[in-house]
Design an enzyme around this catalytic site. Sequence first.
Site, PDB file in Angstrom:
ATOM      1  N   SER A  10       0.933  -1.120  -0.008  1.00 46.19           N
ATOM      2  CA  SER A  10       0.037   0.044   0.196  1.00 46.19           C
ATOM      3  C   SER A  10       0.776   1.233  -0.148  1.00 46.19           C
ATOM      4  CB  SER A  10      -0.875  -0.085   1.318  1.00 46.19           C
ATOM      5  OG  SER A  10      -1.544   1.246   1.240  1.00 46.19           O
ATOM      6  N   HIS A  34      -1.420  -1.373  -4.207  1.00 48.47           N
ATOM      7  CA  HIS A  34      -2.714  -0.987  -3.500  1.00 48.47           C
ATOM      8  C   HIS A  34      -2.882   0.487  -3.211  1.00 48.47           C
ATOM      9  CE1 HIS A  34      -5.778  -2.243  -0.518  1.00 48.47           C
ATOM     10  NE2 HIS A  34      -5.347  -1.342   0.198  1.00 48.47           N
ATOM     11  N   ASP A  36      -5.061   3.400  -1.855  1.00 52.31           N
ATOM     12  CA  ASP A  36      -5.913   3.582  -0.601  1.00 52.31           C
ATOM     13  C   ASP A  36      -7.037   4.765  -0.860  1.00 52.31           C
ATOM     14  OD1 ASP A  36      -5.982   1.402   1.175  1.00 52.31           O
ATOM     15  OD2 ASP A  36      -4.058   2.125   1.725  1.00 52.31           O
ATOM     16  N   MET A  38      -9.318   7.716   0.056  1.00 55.60           N
ATOM     17  CA  MET A  38      -9.885   7.948   1.348  1.00 55.60           C
ATOM     18  C   MET A  38     -10.566   9.618   1.245  1.00 55.60           C
ATOM     19  SD  MET A  38      -7.231   6.824   4.284  1.00 55.60           S
ATOM     20  CE  MET A  38      -6.757   5.156   4.233  1.00 55.60           C
ATOM     21  N   HIS A  67      -8.712   0.371  -3.365  1.00 52.04           N
ATOM     22  CA  HIS A  67      -9.613   0.298  -2.221  1.00 52.04           C
ATOM     23  C   HIS A  67     -10.216   1.633  -2.187  1.00 52.04           C
ATOM     24  CE1 HIS A  67      -9.459  -0.765   2.324  1.00 52.04           C
ATOM     25  NE2 HIS A  67     -10.684  -0.728   1.999  1.00 52.04           N
ATOM     26  N   MET A  69     -12.273   3.724   0.175  1.00 47.38           N
ATOM     27  CA  MET A  69     -12.656   4.232   1.427  1.00 47.38           C
ATOM     28  C   MET A  69     -13.375   5.440   1.419  1.00 47.38           C
ATOM     29  SD  MET A  69      -9.583   2.801   3.733  1.00 47.38           S
ATOM     30  CE  MET A  69      -8.529   2.674   2.137  1.00 47.38           C
ATOM     31  N   MET A 138     -10.710  -6.462   6.462  1.00 51.10           N
ATOM     32  CA  MET A 138     -10.030  -5.322   7.050  1.00 51.10           C
ATOM     33  C   MET A 138      -9.557  -5.986   8.660  1.00 51.10           C
ATOM     34  SD  MET A 138      -9.660  -2.973   5.196  1.00 51.10           S
ATOM     35  CE  MET A 138      -8.622  -1.976   6.231  1.00 51.10           C
ATOM     36  N   GLY A 143      -8.368   3.857   7.572  1.00 52.42           N
ATOM     37  CA  GLY A 143      -8.098   5.127   7.785  1.00 52.42           C
ATOM     38  C   GLY A 143      -6.741   5.466   7.834  1.00 52.42           C
ATOM     39  N   PHE A 144      -5.807   4.512   8.373  1.00 54.51           N
ATOM     40  CA  PHE A 144      -4.383   4.964   8.455  1.00 54.51           C
ATOM     41  C   PHE A 144      -3.712   3.853   8.286  1.00 54.51           C
ATOM     42  CE2 PHE A 144      -7.299   7.533  11.180  1.00 54.51           C
ATOM     43  CZ  PHE A 144      -6.936   8.944  10.876  1.00 54.51           C
ATOM     44  N   ASP A 176      -6.222  -6.650   4.931  1.00 54.66           N
ATOM     45  CA  ASP A 176      -5.618  -5.419   4.951  1.00 54.66           C
ATOM     46  C   ASP A 176      -5.536  -4.726   6.210  1.00 54.66           C
ATOM     47  OD1 ASP A 176      -4.883  -2.693   4.060  1.00 54.66           O
ATOM     48  OD2 ASP A 176      -6.396  -2.204   3.033  1.00 54.66           O
ATOM     49  N   GLY A 177      -4.412  -4.498   6.799  1.00 56.21           N
ATOM     50  CA  GLY A 177      -4.192  -3.718   8.179  1.00 56.21           C
ATOM     51  C   GLY A 177      -3.369  -4.291   9.035  1.00 56.21           C
ATOM     52  N   GLY A 178      -2.021  -3.905   9.239  1.00 55.87           N
ATOM     53  CA  GLY A 178      -1.475  -4.314  10.280  1.00 55.87           C
ATOM     54  C   GLY A 178      -0.828  -5.989   9.869  1.00 55.87           C
ATOM     55  N   GLY A 198       1.519  -2.117   4.175  1.00 53.19           N
ATOM     56  CA  GLY A 198       1.953  -0.704   4.088  1.00 53.19           C
ATOM     57  C   GLY A 198       3.162  -0.621   4.777  1.00 53.19           C
ATOM     58  N   SER A 199       2.994  -0.495   6.114  1.00 51.37           N
ATOM     59  CA  SER A 199       4.210   0.177   6.784  1.00 51.37           C
ATOM     60  C   SER A 199       5.222  -0.895   6.977  1.00 51.37           C
ATOM     61  CB  SER A 199       4.105   0.599   8.137  1.00 51.37           C
ATOM     62  OG  SER A 199       2.648   0.321   8.568  1.00 51.37           O
TER      63      SER A 199
HETATM   64  C1  DX5 Z   1      -6.194   1.279   6.035  1.00 48.72           C
HETATM   65  C2  DX5 Z   1      -5.641   0.845   4.796  1.00 48.72           C
HETATM   66  C3  DX5 Z   1      -4.582   0.138   4.446  1.00 48.72           C
HETATM   67  C4  DX5 Z   1      -3.165   0.581   5.156  1.00 48.72           C
HETATM   68  C5  DX5 Z   1      -2.391  -0.582   5.314  1.00 48.72           C
HETATM   69  O1  DX5 Z   1      -7.193   1.948   5.866  1.00 48.72           O
HETATM   70  O2  DX5 Z   1      -6.765   0.342   4.066  1.00 48.72           O
HETATM   71  O3  DX5 Z   1      -4.362  -0.434   3.121  1.00 48.72           O
HETATM   72  O4  DX5 Z   1      -2.484   1.272   4.399  1.00 48.72           O
HETATM   73  O5  DX5 Z   1      -1.056  -0.111   6.237  1.00 48.72           O
HETATM   74  P1  DX5 Z   1      -0.434  -0.992   7.102  1.00 48.72           P
HETATM   75  O6  DX5 Z   1       0.015  -2.315   6.614  1.00 48.72           O
HETATM   76  O7  DX5 Z   1       0.525  -0.078   7.735  1.00 48.72           O
HETATM   77  O8  DX5 Z   1      -1.340  -1.268   8.117  1.00 48.72           O
HETATM   78 ZN    ZN Z   2      -6.197  -0.614   2.069  1.00 50.07          ZN
END
Ligand code: DX5
Ligand code: ZN
Length: 220
Positions: A10, A34, A36, A38, A67, A69, A138, A143-144, A176-178, A198-199
């Site tokens: 992401s 990916h 995102d 928002m 994605h 959102m 999710m 959101g982040f 997706d997420g963490g 993402g991170s």
């Molecule tokens: C959250 C996003 C994710 C996010 C994932 O709202 O949909 O795609 O960027 O980032 P990490 O992998 O750092 O949780």
């Molecule tokens: Zn996402």
Amino acid sequence: MSELVMVSPSILAADFSNLENEVKKIEKCADYIHLDVMDGHFVPNLSFGYPVASAIKKISKLPIDVHLMVSNPAQHVEGFAKYNPEIIIVHYEVCNNLYRTLQRIKELGSKAFVAINPHTPVIILDDILESLDGVLVMSVNPGFSGQKFIDRALRKVFMLNGMRKARGLDFEIMVDGGVSPSNASKLIELGADILVMGSAVFKSEDPESVCRAVKNYSKI
Ligand code: DX5
Ligand code: ZN
């Protein structure tokens, strides 16, 4: 479905001051990029929209997955379809005419995925499973980037995999997420096909090796 897990970094966690360089770091190992999107309404954060999708298409040949959102996902399906995404993801929680929207995404040439937030049970997809190409579980509140993985998502992946097998379906399961190398093998074992990161990828010293490490976990 592919035998190897697929990875979708992401770019929300990437350095936007040098997006081209960031994308190059994952170009050789990622399966998707990916995006995102928002709106500051469905989720508290604002990110980016069409101009960034256009820029990514110029920078990379990798397929993109979008994605959405946003509170009105159906309204943006056509706009993003112009960038030929492999996948468009709409949220169950804000898509009133879900069946129609999924059909439209397919007509426009993309795979139609439905995302569910951490509070949305998988069973709610019971009547739509035959009409979708994938489910995005999710594992954080959207959101982040950089949030902690919610363990309950593991059970959702397991349940979706069971529903898929029981009904002879072949929709893909995306998470997706963490997501990181520390929980990826468990997710793959439970049935995940595509992992968004993402991170874990972009905040690492060596994004390519993180991608490769996750891809090397074989499916059971
Ligand atoms: C959250 C996003 C994710 C996010 C994932 O709202 O949909 O795609 O960027 O980032 P990490 O992998 O750092 O949780
Ligand atoms: Zn996402």
